[in-house]
Write a protein that holds these residues in place. Sequence first.
Motif, mmCIF file in Angstrom:
data_model
loop_
_atom_site.group_PDB
_atom_site.id
_atom_site.type_symbol
_atom_site.label_atom_id
_atom_site.label_comp_id
_atom_site.label_asym_id
_atom_site.label_seq_id
_atom_site.Cartn_x
_atom_site.Cartn_y
_atom_site.Cartn_z
ATOM 1 N N SER B 61 0.846 -1.205 0.000
ATOM 2 C CA SER B 61 0.000 0.000 0.000
ATOM 3 C C SER B 61 0.878 1.251 0.000
ATOM 4 O O SER B 61 0.429 2.342 0.296
ATOM 5 C CB SER B 61 -0.929 -0.004 1.215
ATOM 6 O OG SER B 61 -0.159 -0.077 2.398
ATOM 7 N N ASP B 62 2.137 1.059 -0.365
ATOM 8 C CA ASP B 62 3.129 2.144 -0.325
ATOM 9 C C ASP B 62 3.437 2.648 -1.726
ATOM 10 O O ASP B 62 4.467 2.306 -2.303
ATOM 11 C CB ASP B 62 4.430 1.597 0.305
ATOM 12 C CG ASP B 62 4.952 0.377 -0.471
ATOM 13 O OD1 ASP B 62 4.108 -0.405 -0.983
ATOM 14 O OD2 ASP B 62 6.177 0.211 -0.609
ATOM 15 N N ASP B 64 3.622 6.014 -4.477
ATOM 16 C CA ASP B 64 3.647 7.473 -4.609
ATOM 17 C C ASP B 64 2.378 7.963 -5.287
ATOM 18 O O ASP B 64 1.886 9.048 -5.008
ATOM 19 C CB ASP B 64 4.867 7.905 -5.431
ATOM 20 C CG ASP B 64 6.171 7.509 -4.760
ATOM 21 O OD1 ASP B 64 6.321 7.833 -3.560
ATOM 22 O OD2 ASP B 64 7.015 6.862 -5.404
ATOM 23 N N LYS B 89 -6.380 3.907 2.824
ATOM 24 C CA LYS B 89 -5.063 3.852 3.472
ATOM 25 C C LYS B 89 -3.947 4.251 2.496
ATOM 26 O O LYS B 89 -3.054 5.039 2.837
ATOM 27 C CB LYS B 89 -4.817 2.424 3.990
ATOM 28 C CG LYS B 89 -3.496 2.235 4.708
ATOM 29 C CD LYS B 89 -3.374 0.835 5.329
ATOM 30 C CE LYS B 89 -3.152 -0.226 4.277
ATOM 31 N NZ LYS B 89 -2.822 -1.559 4.858
ATOM 32 N N THR B 90 -4.015 3.713 1.295
ATOM 33 C CA THR B 90 -2.961 3.982 0.306
ATOM 34 C C THR B 90 -2.988 5.445 -0.125
ATOM 35 O O THR B 90 -1.944 6.097 -0.240
ATOM 36 C CB THR B 90 -3.144 3.061 -0.925
ATOM 37 O OG1 THR B 90 -3.223 1.713 -0.455
ATOM 38 C CG2 THR B 90 -1.977 3.194 -1.897
ATOM 39 N N ARG B 92 -4.091 7.961 1.543
ATOM 40 C CA ARG B 92 -3.732 8.857 2.639
ATOM 41 C C ARG B 92 -2.242 9.184 2.619
ATOM 42 O O ARG B 92 -1.826 10.285 2.955
ATOM 43 C CB ARG B 92 -4.128 8.222 3.982
ATOM 44 C CG ARG B 92 -4.356 9.260 5.070
ATOM 45 C CD ARG B 92 -4.543 8.636 6.454
ATOM 46 N NE ARG B 92 -5.456 7.495 6.422
ATOM 47 C CZ ARG B 92 -5.249 6.356 7.103
ATOM 48 N NH1 ARG B 92 -4.155 6.193 7.828
ATOM 49 N NH2 ARG B 92 -6.124 5.377 7.036
ATOM 50 N N HIS B 93 -1.409 8.196 2.211
ATOM 51 C CA HIS B 93 0.038 8.380 2.245
ATOM 52 C C HIS B 93 0.659 8.679 0.885
ATOM 53 O O HIS B 93 1.873 8.811 0.780
ATOM 54 C CB HIS B 93 0.705 7.123 2.831
ATOM 55 C CG HIS B 93 0.264 6.822 4.217
ATOM 56 N ND1 HIS B 93 0.609 7.624 5.292
ATOM 57 C CD2 HIS B 93 -0.532 5.849 4.715
ATOM 58 C CE1 HIS B 93 0.057 7.130 6.389
ATOM 59 N NE2 HIS B 93 -0.647 6.053 6.080
ATOM 60 N N SER B 94 -0.146 8.742 -0.168
ATOM 61 C CA SER B 94 0.432 8.927 -1.500
ATOM 62 C C SER B 94 0.517 10.411 -1.864
ATOM 63 O O SER B 94 -0.189 11.250 -1.304
ATOM 64 C CB SER B 94 -0.382 8.163 -2.546
ATOM 65 O OG SER B 94 -1.657 8.750 -2.665
ATOM 66 N N GLU B 95 1.389 10.682 -2.823
ATOM 67 C CA GLU B 95 1.585 12.059 -3.269
ATOM 68 C C GLU B 95 0.406 12.507 -4.155
ATOM 69 O O GLU B 95 -0.080 13.627 -4.031
ATOM 70 C CB GLU B 95 2.897 12.139 -4.052
ATOM 71 C CG GLU B 95 3.279 13.528 -4.507
ATOM 72 C CD GLU B 95 4.559 13.518 -5.361
ATOM 73 O OE1 GLU B 95 5.139 12.427 -5.578
ATOM 74 O OE2 GLU B 95 4.960 14.609 -5.809
#
Lengths: 202, 202
Positions: B61-62, B64, B89-90, B92-95
């Motif tokens: 789920s990491d 960009d 979730k993905t 929330r942390h992506s660019e």
Amino acid sequence: MRTIGALIFPGFELLDVFGPMEMFGLLSKDYELNLIAEHKGAIPSGQKLSAVADFSITERSDFDIIFVPGGVGTRREVKNLDLLKWIEKTARHSEFVLSVCTGSALLAKTGLLDNKRATTNKAAFKWVETQGPNVHWVRQARWVEDDRFLTSSGVSAGMDMSLGAISKMHGKERAKQVAKWSEYDWHEDSNWDPFAAIHELV
Amino acid sequence: MRTIGALIFPGFELLDVFGPMEMFGLLSKDYELNLIAEHKGAIPSGQKLSAVADFSITERSDFDIIFVPGGVGTRREVKNLDLLKWIEKTARHSEFVLSVCTGSALLAKTGLLDNKRATTNKAAFKWVETQGPNVHWVRQARWVEDDRFLTSSGVSAGMDMSLGAISKMHGKERAKQVAKWSEYDWHEDSNWDPFAAIHELV
């Protein structure tokens, strides 16, 4: 209902295949889509992502339409005699033969395009010409139709050609409907080709 | 190098995924492409042809950039809580968060688009609206950008949006180069949208 056998091979160009398959696939009552490769199963594209070949070339060669894409893998496949034989055999019995981009190098290599007009993408034009010295290569065209053969320019041109093929088989209104469903700005004129001017022909 | 996680699910729309992946894939030094699904392996599209999910949603789920396509399968996936949780979730942390067509229904369902401007395809507009009552849905747009979110109109619009995203990340000249390589007639203007007028908004 017409069956389409779309060839894939390691290093096929994603949009060469899936742009046209989208257009034909939107007419699900008129076209049955199949992906074919030398060996069935997962086949990596030139962009790494893989598609699944439904059949191997030893399993099926009975398609109403044979579709041959381009991509970096064509540089290897022009020397693959088993694949070339399958293209030649399948094309001989099919109603239409379609190619996108350097897919026309594979068709040319079988001799199927000899003495016919055809095109290919601009960024590999000269290499493709060497694969079919007896083909009348057309440098400026979105796609070219000669007899049963429709060959298109690079990558995105395959979508315009496919809508042209749908227009031929089902009338222009049906092609326009597919373009509308896919929100695609169809270039209906096969002579429209701004890319011939901006690419160096290499 | 940015990583892209492109979600696929049974009934994803072929060109929604592979049009954009072609454009990003042509910049192979800048983008690493991955297909993700609830379960990895072969995933059938709405047009039946299958692509291969490189990873399951439990594995990665990491990314960009998270990319969410549309297709007939979205009608089922808007009720798939595991998938929606992964998207949330993905993202929330992506660019950047990108969607094509009814992919924006999946984004909307997570609440990620609340109080943001977004668009979707015209042929399913009203259904998508019901999936995100707090989203500012834009009826006429090729694509819409709001904060980290780029959402596009139907199917082919994903290619224009992807070139827009490339222009944003690498400059307009780079995007034009990709369009030239793929012989694609890029609609640079995100407000260009003739389809809003010719489709009934259903």
